[in-house]
Every structure is written in C-alpha cells, then in structure tokens.
Design a protein around this motif. Structure first.
Motif, PDB file in Angstrom:
ATOM      1  N   MET A  94      36.884   4.794  -5.628  1.00 30.18           N
ATOM      2  CA  MET A  94      36.266   6.010  -5.115  1.00 30.18           C
ATOM      3  C   MET A  94      36.853   6.277  -3.740  1.00 30.18           C
ATOM      4  O   MET A  94      37.563   5.429  -3.198  1.00 30.18           O
ATOM      5  N   GLU A  98      33.069   9.134  -0.507  1.00 30.45           N
ATOM      6  CA  GLU A  98      32.165   8.825  -1.615  1.00 30.45           C
ATOM      7  C   GLU A  98      31.489   7.475  -1.393  1.00 30.45           C
ATOM      8  O   GLU A  98      30.282   7.316  -1.607  1.00 30.45           O
ATOM      9  N   SER A 117      35.535   1.987  -1.413  1.00 32.54           N
ATOM     10  CA  SER A 117      36.821   2.664  -1.631  1.00 32.54           C
ATOM     11  C   SER A 117      37.982   1.680  -1.670  1.00 32.54           C
ATOM     12  O   SER A 117      39.075   2.018  -2.144  1.00 32.54           O
ATOM     13  N   PRO A 146      27.875   7.173  -9.342  1.00 27.10           N
ATOM     14  CA  PRO A 146      29.071   7.801  -9.915  1.00 27.10           C
ATOM     15  C   PRO A 146      29.558   7.011 -11.124  1.00 27.10           C
ATOM     16  O   PRO A 146      29.246   5.824 -11.277  1.00 27.10           O
ATOM     17  N   ASP A 168      31.089  12.449 -14.429  1.00 26.51           N
ATOM     18  CA  ASP A 168      30.221  12.515 -13.260  1.00 26.51           C
ATOM     19  C   ASP A 168      29.378  13.772 -13.395  1.00 26.51           C
ATOM     20  O   ASP A 168      29.896  14.892 -13.320  1.00 26.51           O
ATOM     21  N   SER A 173      24.422  12.374  -8.704  1.00 23.60           N
ATOM     22  CA  SER A 173      24.979  11.194  -8.045  1.00 23.60           C
ATOM     23  C   SER A 173      24.960  11.447  -6.542  1.00 23.60           C
ATOM     24  O   SER A 173      24.940  12.593  -6.085  1.00 23.60           O
ATOM     25  N   ALA A 175      27.395  11.163  -4.688  1.00 26.15           N
ATOM     26  CA  ALA A 175      28.653  11.796  -4.279  1.00 26.15           C
ATOM     27  C   ALA A 175      29.538  12.074  -5.482  1.00 26.15           C
ATOM     28  O   ALA A 175      29.848  11.168  -6.248  1.00 26.15           O
ATOM     29  N   THR A 176      29.940  13.332  -5.638  1.00 30.83           N
ATOM     30  CA  THR A 176      30.932  13.720  -6.641  1.00 30.83           C
ATOM     31  C   THR A 176      31.914  14.668  -5.976  1.00 30.83           C
ATOM     32  O   THR A 176      31.523  15.740  -5.496  1.00 30.83           O
ATOM     33  N   THR A 177      33.184  14.289  -5.920  1.00 33.38           N
ATOM     34  CA  THR A 177      34.200  15.145  -5.318  1.00 33.38           C
ATOM     35  C   THR A 177      34.673  16.171  -6.337  1.00 33.38           C
ATOM     36  O   THR A 177      35.125  15.823  -7.424  1.00 33.38           O
ATOM     37  N   ILE A 183      32.336  17.836  -1.649  1.00 37.23           N
ATOM     38  CA  ILE A 183      31.575  16.724  -2.212  1.00 37.23           C
ATOM     39  C   ILE A 183      30.175  17.211  -2.546  1.00 37.23           C
ATOM     40  O   ILE A 183      29.422  17.663  -1.668  1.00 37.23           O
ATOM     41  N   GLU A 185      26.510  16.472  -3.413  1.00 37.46           N
ATOM     42  CA  GLU A 185      25.570  15.375  -3.218  1.00 37.46           C
ATOM     43  C   GLU A 185      24.416  15.484  -4.217  1.00 37.46           C
ATOM     44  O   GLU A 185      24.404  16.357  -5.089  1.00 37.46           O
TER      45      GLU A 185
END
Length: 385
Positions: A94, A98, A117, A146, A168, A173, A175-177, A183, A185
């Motif tokens: 991630m 995230e 990450s 995620p 996702d 979640s 965080a999802t980009t 992002i 939230e």
C-alpha cells in the motif's frame, strides 16, 4: 463502533458492529515490543510466478452509496495472476499515505505510520500475464480494511493457477486511492451503528462485484486468460458475508467462502444449492456467540463445509497477524501463530477452489487431517466454547 486493532490485545479486532464477528480483547497481553522492521509476506506455494496490477473502474449507472455528492461509484480493483517472469519490481503493499490512514484509523501508534507501505510482497508489478483458461476468484476484505490485507492469500492463489480480483469497496476502508490520486476515506464508518447496516453493506458489495465482472473483460488487457465459466468469491468478515449475498444474486458466482463473517444474505427458504464453505474462529461453533452460520447452514442444500480453527481470531484469515512484528505488537498468548494461520487459510481455501472450480478431489475437505489438528469439522464434532 469501528473495528480497531488493539495493541494491548496483540492484533485483535475490537468490533462492536455486528458486521465483524468480534473477538474480545485479552487482558493478559504485555506491552508493545520493538518493531522488527519491514514485514515480508510468506512465499506463494504454487508453481506460477505472480504478477499484479491495478484497475480503476467507474460505474456511472448508480451513485456512490456512502458519498451523497458522488453520482457514480468508483472502484479500485487489484489483480493477481500467473505471470511470465519472477524478476522485476515488487508490487507495493500500500502507499505511505494509505498506511498512515489505516494505522491511525486502527488506533496503532507503535511504529512509524508508513510501516505498512514497506511490507514486502511477492508479486511483480504489472508483469505480463501468461496462460489461458484460469478460474477467477473475487476477494472482498473486512470492514475498514483495504483488500491489500488479503495479499498473502491472493498471491498464493495466483501461483496455483487462479486469476484473483480483489475489490476495494470505496468509503468502506480507512483508505482507498482513486484513479486521480484522491484518497477516499471511510465514510461508511459514520453509519456502522445504524439499523440495517450489515445488509446495506453486503447489498452494495454484491453490486460492486457484479459490475466488476461485467467490466473486467473489456477493461483489462489480460482478461483473455480468464475462464469466465469458473468464478468463485471469498471474503473475510463482512467480505465473507458479501460472498454469500453476491452468490444469491449473481449466477456467475459458482462457489463461495466466508472467512469469519457474520452473514446477512436472504437465502431462499427452498434452499441454496451452490457450494459454500464457512471457515472461522471458535466464536462460530454451532450455538456460539454468532448464530448466523447456524441459521444459514440449514438453508445451504448443496455441497457445504463448516470449519473452525482452534486458537484463531477474527484477523487470523488476513495478513494482519503477519504484520504484527513490523508494528511492534506482541502476539496474544494462546492465539494461533500468524504463519500457521496463513498456512491453514491458504490450504483450505485452495482446496475448496480446486474442488469446485477445477474438479480435483480434495481429501483435505472430506475429513479431519492429523496434519491440521487445529481444524474442526462442524457441526458434528463442534462444541460450544
């Protein structure tokens, strides 16, 4: 209440929401320990190299169920698949942002916020796919998590000859980009105590899955490797509940697995004949604290299994216990070791999929195995905790 990873419990989910099949915290866990450095996910066990890529899809036919200002549903889909090569840049687990949002949302401050990450995966980023005729497995994660938290399972399945599509579910979640770098939230976290929240989530996820199945053939260059007549779905927590709900609505899903998730699907009273497997922690024994499996078991009239893992907790079927050392979190006494939890999850999920998507006999699913003493076949040999 939102799902939280409790430091004092050693990586235990504290979730009062009925969608999460909660495990209570332990009072005997010691203080946090020094983080061990970046985590490395266990190597896949199959013969194929694994590639991974990300797709961004937008469903303009419906608004986002959680964001009143969004007139379309944006989704991030991570694909894992058999690849041509084993060398190359590893796919990211991630992003740093995230990781920060997931750790903050989970109440974890025992390690730098970018720690997740740095997790080392096994898949090669954007590697060329290879082969044809592979079954497809859709993965759906637990609430607030995620889909990257199911990476170990996804990589293993891809190495065994499956294409895996992890979804996702945006705003469910921390965080999802999205495609433009924004992002998303957890807007759904503001509603998780509302009446009917669980059914609302699984219905929305079923719509997400059906949309992804509709679009995947035209949106991914490697889609020709998928045998679209052989599709299954698996999920953890409310993702497992979504697997059952999606199967009821979408005939393309031939088989499904619920990993420790309270269920909400309305199963026809006449019965539901598609293959399905429950696999969970001891709270899911017949007559245990979560009775949704007792209810649904009676309505599953096809091939079915109900497995309970001694010592497992809610997150034992995800990557999160494997990341405990990197986060400086002490394993709770008596809990199934992280590596063993991952091994058992991979083995039984793959056995189910091999049986129902590849028509391969699986003795592992027919009777208890002396090599897996932690696994109990229910309801016949289960007791109430």
């Amino acid at each position: 209440m939102r799902q939280l990873l409790a430091v004092a419990a050693g990586l235990v989910v504290l979730a009062a929401s009925t969608c999460s099949a909660p495990t209570p915290p332990r009072a005997d866990a010691g203080p946090p320990v020094t983080p061990t450095g970046p985590a490395t996910l266990p190597a896949p066990t199959g013969p194929h190299p694994v590639g991974s890529t990300v797709l961004h899809l937008t469903d303009t036919s419906r608004p986002d169920p959680w964001d009143p200002d969004a007139d379309a549903r944006e989704l991030k889909v991570t694909l894992w698949y058999p690849a041509k090569r084993r060398d190359g840049r590893r796919a990211p687990y991630m992003t740093a942002k995230e990781s920060e949002l997931v750790l903050k949302g989970s109440g974890i401050s025992t390690a730098p916020y970018d720690t997740l990450s740095k997790t080392r995966t096994n898949a090669i980023q954007d590697a060329d796919p290879t082969g044809r005729g592979f079954p497809l497995v859709v993965l759906s994660p637990g609430f607030t998590k995620p889909v990257s938290t199911l990476t170990s399972l996804a990589e293993d399945l891809a190495s065994r000859g499956y294409v895996v599509a992890g979804i996702d579910h945006t705003h469910e979640s921390y965080a999802t980009t999205l495609s433009d770098g924004r992002i998303a939230e957890c807007l759904a976290c503001d509603s998780d105590t509302d009446p009917g929240f669980g059914p609302r989530v699984v219905q929305g996820r079923a719509a997400d899955v059906s949309f992804v199945l509709d679009r995947l053939p035209s949106k991914w260059d490697g889609s020709g490797m998928i045998d679209r007549t052989r599709i299954a779905m698996a999920g953890q927590s409310i993702g497992g509940a979504a697997a059952l709900a999606t199967m009821v609505k979408d005939p393309r899903i031939r088989a499904g697995i619920d990993m420790d998730g309270t269920t909400y699907a309305r199963i026809p009273k006449s019965g539901f004949t598609k293959p399905f497997m429950f696999v969970g922690a001891p709270q899911h024994v017949p007559g245990g604290r979560d009775t949704s499996w007792d209810r649904d078991w009676k309505l599953l009239t096809g091939w079915k299994r109900w497995l309970v893992l001694t010592g497992a907790e809610h997150q034992s079927f995800t990557d999160l216990p494997l990341l405990g050392g990197a986060l400086g979190i002490r394993p709770a006494p008596g809990v199934l070791p992280a590596e063993r939890g991952a091994e058992l999850t991979r083995a039984y999920v793959a056995a189910f999929l091999d049986r129902h998507l590849k028509s391969r006999p699986q003795p592992l699913l027919e009777r208890p195995s002396p090599r897996s003493p932690e696994v109990t076949f229910c309801p016949a040999t289960c007791g109430t905790p």
